[in-house]
Design an enzyme around this catalytic site. Sequence first.
Site, PDB file in Angstrom:
ATOM      1  N   TYR A 109     104.173 -40.504  87.391  1.00 53.60           N
ATOM      2  CA  TYR A 109     103.846 -39.074  87.336  1.00 53.60           C
ATOM      3  C   TYR A 109     102.574 -38.845  86.532  1.00 53.60           C
ATOM      4  O   TYR A 109     101.707 -38.066  86.909  1.00 53.60           O
ATOM      5  CB  TYR A 109     105.005 -38.289  86.702  1.00 53.60           C
ATOM      6  N   LYS A 135      87.830 -36.157 105.874  1.00 52.84           N
ATOM      7  CA  LYS A 135      86.695 -36.455 106.752  1.00 52.84           C
ATOM      8  C   LYS A 135      86.069 -37.779 106.284  1.00 52.84           C
ATOM      9  O   LYS A 135      86.526 -38.855 106.656  1.00 52.84           O
ATOM     10  CB  LYS A 135      85.670 -35.313 106.711  1.00 52.84           C
ATOM     11  N   ASP A 139      79.679 -28.835  98.938  1.00 50.26           N
ATOM     12  CA  ASP A 139      80.893 -28.987  99.742  1.00 50.26           C
ATOM     13  C   ASP A 139      80.647 -30.270 100.536  1.00 50.26           C
ATOM     14  O   ASP A 139      79.880 -30.300 101.489  1.00 50.26           O
ATOM     15  CB  ASP A 139      81.079 -27.775 100.659  1.00 50.26           C
ATOM     16  N   HIS A 182      92.690 -17.413 115.201  1.00 51.28           N
ATOM     17  CA  HIS A 182      92.581 -18.444 116.234  1.00 51.28           C
ATOM     18  C   HIS A 182      93.738 -19.443 116.215  1.00 51.28           C
ATOM     19  O   HIS A 182      94.091 -20.008 117.237  1.00 51.28           O
ATOM     20  CB  HIS A 182      91.236 -19.177 116.132  1.00 51.28           C
ATOM     21  N   PHE A 206      82.055 -22.896 105.124  1.00 55.16           N
ATOM     22  CA  PHE A 206      83.180 -23.184 106.019  1.00 55.16           C
ATOM     23  C   PHE A 206      84.242 -22.080 105.856  1.00 55.16           C
ATOM     24  O   PHE A 206      84.327 -21.456 104.808  1.00 55.16           O
ATOM     25  CB  PHE A 206      83.770 -24.567 105.712  1.00 55.16           C
ATOM     26  N   ASP A 207      85.057 -21.854 106.894  1.00 53.71           N
ATOM     27  CA  ASP A 207      86.059 -20.750 106.892  1.00 53.71           C
ATOM     28  C   ASP A 207      86.883 -20.688 105.611  1.00 53.71           C
ATOM     29  O   ASP A 207      87.110 -19.612 105.072  1.00 53.71           O
ATOM     30  CB  ASP A 207      87.125 -20.870 107.989  1.00 53.71           C
ATOM     31  N   ALA A 259      82.493 -32.582 102.323  1.00 52.45           N
ATOM     32  CA  ALA A 259      83.422 -33.146 103.313  1.00 52.45           C
ATOM     33  C   ALA A 259      82.781 -34.272 104.136  1.00 52.45           C
ATOM     34  O   ALA A 259      83.407 -35.285 104.403  1.00 52.45           O
ATOM     35  CB  ALA A 259      83.938 -32.042 104.234  1.00 52.45           C
TER      36      ALA A 259
HETATM   37  N1  F0G Z   1      84.636 -27.790 103.948  1.00 55.28           N
HETATM   38  C1  F0G Z   1      84.244 -28.177 105.174  1.00 55.28           C
HETATM   39  C2  F0G Z   1      82.789 -28.321 105.470  1.00 55.28           C
HETATM   40  C3  F0G Z   1      85.202 -28.416 106.163  1.00 55.28           C
HETATM   41  O1  F0G Z   1      84.800 -28.792 107.378  1.00 55.28           O
HETATM   42  C4  F0G Z   1      86.569 -28.284 105.847  1.00 55.28           C
HETATM   43  C5  F0G Z   1      87.600 -28.539 106.853  1.00 55.28           C
HETATM   44  C6  F0G Z   1      86.927 -27.892 104.547  1.00 55.28           C
HETATM   45  C7  F0G Z   1      85.924 -27.658 103.627  1.00 55.28           C
HETATM   46  C8  F0G Z   1      88.358 -27.717 104.138  1.00 55.28           C
HETATM   47  O2  F0G Z   1      88.972 -28.928 103.987  1.00 55.28           O
HETATM   48  O3  F0G Z   1      90.759 -29.001 105.743  1.00 55.28           O
HETATM   49  O4  F0G Z   1      90.767 -30.565 103.790  1.00 55.28           O
HETATM   50  O5  F0G Z   1      91.303 -28.193 103.477  1.00 55.28           O
HETATM   51  N2  F0G Z   1      87.371 -28.656 108.087  1.00 55.28           N
HETATM   52  C9  F0G Z   1      88.295 -29.004 109.145  1.00 55.28           C
HETATM   53  C10 F0G Z   1      87.609 -28.893 110.472  1.00 55.28           C
HETATM   54  C11 F0G Z   1      89.599 -28.314 109.089  1.00 55.28           C
HETATM   55  O6  F0G Z   1      88.303 -29.020 111.501  1.00 55.28           O
HETATM   56  O7  F0G Z   1      86.388 -28.723 110.523  1.00 55.28           O
HETATM   57  P1  F0G Z   1      90.542 -29.185 104.263  1.00 55.28           P
END
Ligand code: F0G
Length: 457
Positions: free
Chosen positions: A72, A257, A214, A449, A124-125, A216
């Site tokens: 832990y 990713k 960011d 979506h 990103f969203d 990823a």
């Molecule tokens: N930042 C970027 C640039 C991303 O593409 C994503 C996720 C995230 C943050 C969030 O990360 O999913 O680990 O919580 N992108 C995926 C996609 C979901 O399909 O492009 P996460």
Amino acid sequence: MELPFAESWRIKMVEPIKKSTREEREKWMKEADYNLFQLRSEQVYIDCLTDSGTGAMSDRQWAAVMMGDESYAGSSSFFHLKETINKITGFEYVIPTHQGRAAENVLFSHLVKAGSVVPGNSHFDTTKGHIESRKATALDCTIDEAKDTQLEIPFKGNVDPKKLEKALAEHHENVPFIIVTITNNTAGGQPVSMQNLREVRAIADKYGKRVVLDSARFAENAYFIKTREEGYADKTIKEIALEMFSLADGMTMSAKKDGIVNMGGFIATRHEDWYEGAKRFCIPFEGYLTYGGMNGRDMEALAVGLDENTEFDNLETRIHQVEFLAGLLDEYGIPYQRPVGGHAIFVDADKVLTKVPKEEFPAQTLAIELYLEAGVRGCEIGYILADRDPVTRENRFGGLDLLRLCVARRVYTDNHMRVIAAALKNVFDRRNEITRGVEIVWESELMRHFTVKLRKL
Ligand code: F0G
């Protein structure tokens, strides 16, 4: 004779996938209310929905899984992961989280307040969501060229320094940090140049602000810097990554990713005050500091994944496959966001289904047609994903309407790419017969979506 290009790995384990008939797909698509997220994975032949958490781990990563320390507190796996992140990024402080959005949630809980303004390049969203849900603003400063899908420039994900300078001149009192997404997913997996990261750093310094990456797809970004930017051809991916991070103050990471794990993420920073601030939110939201949202075994696999995927050969194999698919679309004349980015093809649906009115969602219609054609699942990054304007409740038709076809890391072969391209060509060849799209039957207020229910017109 010159030897052809081939993958930098061989296959040790396979996972069967199943074909289906058009009749079956028609039925399944209807049952799923024409929403590809509602399909079961067995109903999909080749899955291009996302490159997130869908990669294949290596034998070394699976071996590392067995070495996971599930204590832990004080897990040795955490320290393995931390040392790897220290080495690759130069950031001293590390907080593991269960995925990228959790890293955003923890760090932004410390930094973003009501009224904050966070400038960046096509947030990103989830990044945008974590900013807007705190009654703050995500200010998009991406270069205008990113909107012209047919324009070929090497770093189409860049921040426009003029827009950023203007944002800081106007809002600097409310700017907690600048966020740069590498590669820029929303603009089509487009890279950001080192030169641009330097420009962002200079503007940030002028206003005394910090920069978050960011990250990823940071390794893919480093690959593009090596292959496209002057002065980097002889540097290793690890040297380039270190230089990119040296221009920033911290990072949020979706390890699903470029970490090539199926779940995981982290925050890393060089600043003790950010670490101390974020720490307070990690414990209630994610878990204790030496596991955050992750298992010991997943931290071990991630440490290996980060190391492997910052090696040139692995990245070259990956990007080569995405470029191979793009080359086939070029042959067939199918328009997509050019030049192809790191993780996906973004087909310009507005330019393909010209007879389908905007109000009937061309990119979603194209996604459905491609699935019905061959069981290939893509993802609409367009008018449905854009949601409604929060004030007028009107659909937002201002942006691009794209069909994203993601390529999972180390999962499919070039033959699968051929199937995807041929299926798309078949739909493309009968594009003028497709005159009607879909209408919304039910939708949620935010991020519709994922759950939207549609009817075919
Ligand atoms: N930042 C970027 C640039 C991303 O593409 C994503 C996720 C995230 C943050 C969030 O990360 O999913 O680990 O919580 N992108 C995926 C996609 C979901 O399909 O492009 P996460």
